[in-house]
Design an enzyme around this catalytic site. Sequence first.
Site, short mmCIF file in Angstrom:
data_model
loop_
_atom_site.label_atom_id
_atom_site.label_comp_id
_atom_site.label_asym_id
_atom_site.label_seq_id
_atom_site.Cartn_x
_atom_site.Cartn_y
_atom_site.Cartn_z
N GLN A 1 -6.70 1.49 -6.34
CA GLN A 1 -7.96 0.69 -5.73
C GLN A 1 -9.29 1.24 -5.83
OE1 GLN A 1 -8.24 -1.37 -1.85
NE2 GLN A 1 -6.99 -2.92 -3.02
N PHE A 2 -9.16 2.67 -5.37
CA PHE A 2 -10.31 3.67 -5.60
C PHE A 2 -9.62 4.96 -6.06
CE2 PHE A 2 -12.11 0.38 -3.02
CZ PHE A 2 -13.39 0.13 -3.35
N ALA A 3 -10.31 5.82 -6.80
CA ALA A 3 -9.78 6.98 -7.23
C ALA A 3 -9.16 7.86 -6.22
CB ALA A 3 -10.72 7.73 -7.98
N ASP A 4 -9.99 7.88 -4.98
CA ASP A 4 -9.89 8.49 -3.79
C ASP A 4 -8.48 8.40 -3.14
OD1 ASP A 4 -13.14 8.79 -2.53
OD2 ASP A 4 -12.51 7.18 -3.96
N PHE A 5 -7.79 7.26 -3.17
CA PHE A 5 -6.60 6.84 -2.86
C PHE A 5 -5.42 7.57 -3.36
CE2 PHE A 5 -8.55 2.51 -1.18
CZ PHE A 5 -9.25 3.32 -0.29
N HIS B 1 -14.73 6.75 -0.69
CA HIS B 1 -14.76 5.54 -2.05
C HIS B 1 -15.54 6.11 -2.94
CE1 HIS B 1 -13.19 3.15 1.28
NE2 HIS B 1 -12.59 2.24 0.66
N GLU C 1 1.12 4.05 -2.71
CA GLU C 1 0.67 4.92 -4.19
C GLU C 1 1.79 5.62 -4.78
OE1 GLU C 1 -3.11 3.49 -2.21
OE2 GLU C 1 -1.34 4.42 -1.62
N LEU D 1 0.94 -1.10 0.01
CA LEU D 1 0.07 0.00 -0.15
C LEU D 1 1.08 1.26 -0.08
CD1 LEU D 1 -2.00 -2.27 1.06
CD2 LEU D 1 -3.22 -0.37 2.04
#
Length: 663
Positions: free
Chosen positions: A425-429, A470, A403, A401
Amino acid sequence: MHFDRKDYSNDTLLYLYQHLLKPRLIEEKMLILLRQGKVSKWFSGIGQEAISVGSTLALEPDEYILPLHRNLGVFTGRNVPLDRLFAQWQGKTTGYTKGRDRSFHFGTNEHHIVGMISHLGPQLAVADGIALADLLDNRQKVTVTYSGDGGASEGDFHEALNVAAVWQLPVIFIIENNGYGLSTPSREQFRCNYFIDKGPAYGMEALQIDGNNVLEVYDTVTRLAEDLRRNPRPVLLEALTFRMRGHEEASGTKYVPQELFEEWAQKDPVETYEKWLLAEGILDEEARMRFRETIKREIEEGLRVADAVPMPTADVQEEVADMYAPFVPSAEHDLSTKHEALSTSDKRYVDAISDGLRQSMERYPELVLMGQDIADYGGVFKITEGFMAQFGKARVRNTPLCESAIVGAGLGLSIKGKKAMVEMQFADFVTCGFNQIVNNLAKSHYRWGQNSDVVVRMPTGAGTAAGPFHSQSNEAWFTHTPGLKVVYPSNPHDAKGLLCAAFEDPNPVLYFEHKLLYRSVSAPVPDAYYTTPIGKAALVRQGETISIITYGAGVHWALALADELNLDADILDLRTLLPWDQDAVRETVNKNGRVLLLHEDTLTGGLGGEIGAWIAEHCFEHLDAPIQRVGSLDTAIPFSPNLEKQFLPQQRLREAVDRLLNY
């Protein structure tokens, strides 16, 4: 200081001396030019030269080095022409950034150097990507990257070392421990005694050396590099040293106790090595003076050439064009240029993405996929399910994890001629990798001509009651960043075509895919490989009364409302948000005169505001009503379905259409 010559010849020892002397003499000249106003800023490496020189000369010429502020010896050790180096510092066109950046903020693939950005830490992850490329190609090479003790406090340091350890990448992480991060002493930077204390926690070897002893640095890095080429793995190498001048010249040194200067002056890397060579009879006074005079003449000649180069002439077209690597899409796979029928299959949005990804992996053997859980598990949305079995774990890589490190590694892969996909995994991340995207990927070609052949896939959007972390629509964060391309398909056909096009394009592409559409939308999709042009909008419905300009889920909302109300409307699907299709927008606006801009993103600062301003500026005389904008509420995205429904713009879309029709 003890110098152990071991089995090194006199020629090798004198070779080290010449390269150690050169950056010192250049620096002394630059400090004079700085006071004369001929150089705008200077970060001195005086006192630290042995680290750069020893480590650079220990490597093979085609092994990459990623230096920082105080690593002039890397550039001189790789024989970068001095006239170009001086032109770089003067902001001249013959410098490596055409006057667009300063200091060592540049790279040169000719000399296998990737320079820094001011954020320091991100370059460590780029080194990971370069080393990964060597591993994938079975090249027995090592990569060296540097960090100061201040920069080692950044999260990028942790992420890069962790990834290198997990993937067993042949990277030597050299920490130049000079006791200060700008003015902040080590005791206020970290609680461990030394950086070698960190190595075992990452599962890597850690060694400490005297960073002022050029022979010790050279010998240590030589041995490590030879070993790592045969047995790939990362190593943390802490070099103890001291900075004899300020962080940069304007900052001064008043914050440093005088006794430290006195102590470290006795350990000067140039003077101590020179005295030892003289004492051992390896160097005599005549040769000492000859080396100095030869280097000084080279410096003066380099300055003469650089001084004769004029300052850059501002050219708007050149500046804009250089934000992106040149690329002309091939018409071979562009269906808009073809008329023959192709076999199709009914595919869901999610399946079309998977299909495009698989066919791109088959088409580009240099393409590497990276993301959390994408290998054995197939990704949280199962888009890469079965990929590991087909393409192998080397090309379909689970990541920790981290990014930022993985996006940075994507740039490193690009430097070695590969393509990379990074799945958020999600655009938020993506916030955790934001700096790498907007400052490294987006600016590399503009700064030093290095393209970033990286696609970042971004599962985005609301409607699934997933709450504030998310569900965000964050595309506008990136449409404000020159150097990036941003695509956002609304249907399965474009989902596959735009993804394939993104991999063909050598520039960084952010690919937004709406989670709610994954399994709710199906359509006929060609079975063969094809591309949908980036930068071209699609008119998905034609009408003569109003124009609705939208993208993503907004296309489906607009189509549903048009069917319900029997609207005589153009519905323009932008498909690409950067660069967006100005010609298509102009055409529909000029035709209908009534315009509504719709997006799922929050209203304030959304892309609709930018396009609306452009329409007002360029199409004002064709407007018959005020431009309407519809977006989500200016709040975070709530979890509860009723609250989320209020947040989203569908109901406000109906009201805006009524206002526009009745104006």
